[in-house]
Design a protein around this motif. Sequence first.
Motif, PDB file in Angstrom:
ATOM      1  N   ASP A 174       0.782  -1.296  -0.095  1.00  0.00           N
ATOM      2  CA  ASP A 174       0.050  -0.007   0.079  1.00  0.00           C
ATOM      3  C   ASP A 174       0.875   1.156   0.085  1.00  0.00           C
ATOM      4  O   ASP A 174       0.491   2.333  -0.678  1.00  0.00           O
ATOM      5  CB  ASP A 174      -0.756  -0.086   1.345  1.00  0.00           C
ATOM      6  N   GLU A 175       1.938   1.199   0.764  1.00  0.00           N
ATOM      7  CA  GLU A 175       2.749   2.337   0.859  1.00  0.00           C
ATOM      8  C   GLU A 175       3.443   2.713  -0.261  1.00  0.00           C
ATOM      9  O   GLU A 175       3.804   3.905  -0.630  1.00  0.00           O
ATOM     10  CB  GLU A 175       3.889   2.062   1.996  1.00  0.00           C
ATOM     11  N   TYR A 176       3.967   1.715  -1.116  1.00  0.00           N
ATOM     12  CA  TYR A 176       4.711   1.871  -2.312  1.00  0.00           C
ATOM     13  C   TYR A 176       3.565   2.081  -3.376  1.00  0.00           C
ATOM     14  O   TYR A 176       3.855   2.128  -4.407  1.00  0.00           O
ATOM     15  CB  TYR A 176       5.392   0.599  -2.557  1.00  0.00           C
ATOM     16  N   GLY A 177       2.178   1.761  -3.267  1.00  0.00           N
ATOM     17  CA  GLY A 177       1.253   2.020  -4.168  1.00  0.00           C
ATOM     18  C   GLY A 177       1.387   0.951  -5.371  1.00  0.00           C
ATOM     19  O   GLY A 177       1.038   0.921  -6.653  1.00  0.00           O
ATOM     20  N   HIS A 178       1.947  -0.448  -4.945  1.00  0.00           N
ATOM     21  CA  HIS A 178       1.956  -1.402  -5.911  1.00  0.00           C
ATOM     22  C   HIS A 178       1.277  -2.634  -5.514  1.00  0.00           C
ATOM     23  O   HIS A 178       0.750  -2.511  -4.302  1.00  0.00           O
ATOM     24  CB  HIS A 178       3.435  -1.796  -6.438  1.00  0.00           C
ATOM     25  N   SER A 179       0.975  -3.673  -6.139  1.00  0.00           N
ATOM     26  CA  SER A 179       0.501  -5.015  -5.702  1.00  0.00           C
ATOM     27  C   SER A 179       1.162  -5.746  -4.781  1.00  0.00           C
ATOM     28  O   SER A 179       2.303  -5.837  -4.412  1.00  0.00           O
ATOM     29  CB  SER A 179       0.428  -5.910  -6.866  1.00  0.00           C
ATOM     30  N   LEU A 180       0.335  -6.542  -3.872  1.00  0.00           N
ATOM     31  CA  LEU A 180       0.703  -7.436  -2.895  1.00  0.00           C
ATOM     32  C   LEU A 180       1.826  -8.469  -3.459  1.00  0.00           C
ATOM     33  O   LEU A 180       2.570  -8.665  -3.094  1.00  0.00           O
ATOM     34  CB  LEU A 180      -0.255  -8.196  -2.323  1.00  0.00           C
ATOM     35  N   LYS A 181       1.536  -9.041  -4.794  1.00  0.00           N
ATOM     36  CA  LYS A 181       2.522  -9.857  -5.445  1.00  0.00           C
ATOM     37  C   LYS A 181       3.805  -9.327  -5.804  1.00  0.00           C
ATOM     38  O   LYS A 181       4.663  -9.843  -5.572  1.00  0.00           O
ATOM     39  CB  LYS A 181       1.589 -10.354  -6.746  1.00  0.00           C
ATOM     40  N   ARG A 182       3.729  -8.010  -6.215  1.00  0.00           N
ATOM     41  CA  ARG A 182       5.096  -7.321  -6.428  1.00  0.00           C
ATOM     42  C   ARG A 182       5.807  -7.062  -4.993  1.00  0.00           C
ATOM     43  O   ARG A 182       7.199  -7.439  -5.241  1.00  0.00           O
ATOM     44  CB  ARG A 182       4.633  -5.903  -7.122  1.00  0.00           C
ATOM     45  N   GLU A 183       5.040  -7.119  -3.958  1.00  0.00           N
ATOM     46  CA  GLU A 183       5.923  -6.916  -2.955  1.00  0.00           C
ATOM     47  C   GLU A 183       6.473  -8.073  -2.283  1.00  0.00           C
ATOM     48  O   GLU A 183       7.638  -8.239  -2.062  1.00  0.00           O
ATOM     49  CB  GLU A 183       5.003  -5.833  -1.705  1.00  0.00           C
ATOM     50  N   LEU A 184       5.674  -9.162  -2.544  1.00  0.00           N
ATOM     51  CA  LEU A 184       6.216 -10.521  -2.170  1.00  0.00           C
ATOM     52  C   LEU A 184       7.210 -10.767  -3.012  1.00  0.00           C
ATOM     53  O   LEU A 184       8.145 -11.563  -2.491  1.00  0.00           O
ATOM     54  CB  LEU A 184       4.846 -11.458  -2.445  1.00  0.00           C
ATOM     55  N   SER A 185       7.216 -10.465  -4.159  1.00  0.00           N
ATOM     56  CA  SER A 185       8.272 -10.781  -5.200  1.00  0.00           C
ATOM     57  C   SER A 185       9.704 -10.133  -4.644  1.00  0.00           C
ATOM     58  O   SER A 185      10.562 -10.668  -4.612  1.00  0.00           O
ATOM     59  CB  SER A 185       8.028 -10.287  -6.587  1.00  0.00           C
ATOM     60  N   TYR A 186       9.501  -8.636  -4.456  1.00  0.00           N
ATOM     61  CA  TYR A 186      10.647  -8.151  -3.803  1.00  0.00           C
ATOM     62  C   TYR A 186      11.187  -8.556  -2.410  1.00  0.00           C
ATOM     63  O   TYR A 186      12.523  -8.896  -2.345  1.00  0.00           O
ATOM     64  CB  TYR A 186      10.168  -6.508  -3.506  1.00  0.00           C
ATOM     65  N   LEU A 187      10.207  -9.122  -1.475  1.00  0.00           N
ATOM     66  CA  LEU A 187      10.809  -9.611  -0.329  1.00  0.00           C
ATOM     67  C   LEU A 187      11.458 -10.923  -0.330  1.00  0.00           C
ATOM     68  O   LEU A 187      12.349 -11.371   0.211  1.00  0.00           O
ATOM     69  CB  LEU A 187       9.568  -9.792   0.608  1.00  0.00           C
ATOM     70  N   THR A 188      11.122 -11.672  -1.564  1.00  0.00           N
ATOM     71  CA  THR A 188      11.442 -12.920  -1.915  1.00  0.00           C
ATOM     72  C   THR A 188      12.903 -12.968  -2.369  1.00  0.00           C
ATOM     73  O   THR A 188      13.815 -13.505  -1.993  1.00  0.00           O
ATOM     74  CB  THR A 188      10.564 -13.853  -2.927  1.00  0.00           C
ATOM     75  N   ALA A 189      13.129 -11.865  -3.417  1.00  0.00           N
ATOM     76  CA  ALA A 189      14.511 -11.377  -3.898  1.00  0.00           C
ATOM     77  C   ALA A 189      15.477 -10.990  -2.863  1.00  0.00           C
ATOM     78  O   ALA A 189      16.634 -11.419  -2.670  1.00  0.00           O
ATOM     79  CB  ALA A 189      14.333 -10.430  -5.017  1.00  0.00           C
ATOM     80  N   HIS A 190      14.774 -10.161  -1.807  1.00  0.00           N
ATOM     81  CA  HIS A 190      15.883  -9.647  -0.880  1.00  0.00           C
ATOM     82  C   HIS A 190      16.193 -11.075   0.053  1.00  0.00           C
ATOM     83  O   HIS A 190      17.415 -10.888   0.343  1.00  0.00           O
ATOM     84  CB  HIS A 190      15.018  -8.770   0.028  1.00  0.00           C
ATOM     85  N   SER A 191      15.302 -11.931   0.323  1.00  0.00           N
ATOM     86  CA  SER A 191      15.763 -12.998   1.149  1.00  0.00           C
ATOM     87  C   SER A 191      16.939 -13.849   0.160  1.00  0.00           C
ATOM     88  O   SER A 191      17.542 -14.275   1.100  1.00  0.00           O
ATOM     89  CB  SER A 191      14.475 -13.622   1.437  1.00  0.00           C
ATOM     90  N   ALA A 192      16.605 -14.101  -1.071  1.00  0.00           N
ATOM     91  CA  ALA A 192      17.185 -14.692  -1.715  1.00  0.00           C
ATOM     92  C   ALA A 192      18.594 -14.469  -1.440  1.00  0.00           C
ATOM     93  O   ALA A 192      19.426 -15.340  -1.405  1.00  0.00           O
ATOM     94  CB  ALA A 192      16.772 -14.971  -3.096  1.00  0.00           C
TER      95      ALA A 192
END
Length: 304
Positions: A115-133
């Motif tokens: 919500d804060e970034y104004g993008h979709s939940l899937k996109r945020e989950l992608s970002y968090l997954t990449a960060h973790s990877a």
Amino acid sequence: MAIELSWEIPMPEDMEGLEALLNRVAEACFAAEGITSAGFCVQIVDDEAIRALNRNMRNIDSATDVLSFPTVNYPAGKTARDCPKRMAREFDPGLGCINLGDCVINLNRARQQADEYGHSLKRELSYLTAHSAFHLMGYDHMNEEEKRQMRQMEEKALGAIGITRQEDGIGFDRLFELACEAMQMSYSPYSHFKVGACILAEDGRTFKGCNFENASYGATICAERCAAGNAIINGARRFKAIAVVGSTAVAWPCGICRQVLREFSDTSLPVIVGEFGKGYTVKTLGELLPEGLSPEDLGVDVNA
Ligand code: THU
């Protein structure tokens, strides 16, 4: 399969295709690092579960967004590509590849950040997954240099599959919609003219503001400056766009607000201005404030 996804909480409705997406994300991260035949587990949990995990494993009592537990013990300054032997030891016959460890994502925080970034939940989950990877491949962000390198790798991987955290797709429509939401919070018992604003910062985050009036009329703060204050206190100092909406007329920014915006953006800043329920027009800040005084005029380099 590069990841194994498990839901520790009920899966929300709109999450079809998430596993395939996170697989592509993980593959892109491995490709960016230059490794093959690796995988990791992604668990989706809630605030409470991640908080307990953070407390038990790291002695930090907070509900963070993502936690990573690498199997490989990387020597200081080394990442996965430098450690083929250590990696090979983690071959997992069950997974059929090298098991890099576990990534635990907090869905509540992911939603908030989306919500804060104004993008979709899937996109945020992608970002968090990449960060973790990248954590699972030995990256960290303990100092500025490490942080820069890790961010660069994340961008390389996500960019390769067309995902960027800086969501350009937020668009003027969405920004205007957020300004309309902000307008509902207006405190305007004197003018009864409600104004809402929303700033899109250069880092992709959005910051709302509304006007708040005062019995001493001159003490009133406009929605734009409220939004600017909200951005500043959250560390966002460069603005990419602003939307402003008035409840009963087009809310043209006042002179003071135009000058305040010039401090944190250049004259190309799109200013999306409209009336609630009636659409908007777009001007640049330069059109609204020709010859405005800028930090550069006083010899101040805002990027320094
Ligand atoms: N106002 C704003 O919040 N932004 C503008 O761009 C124009 C004016 C507010 C200030 C005051 O609360 C009300 O509108 C009437 O001037």
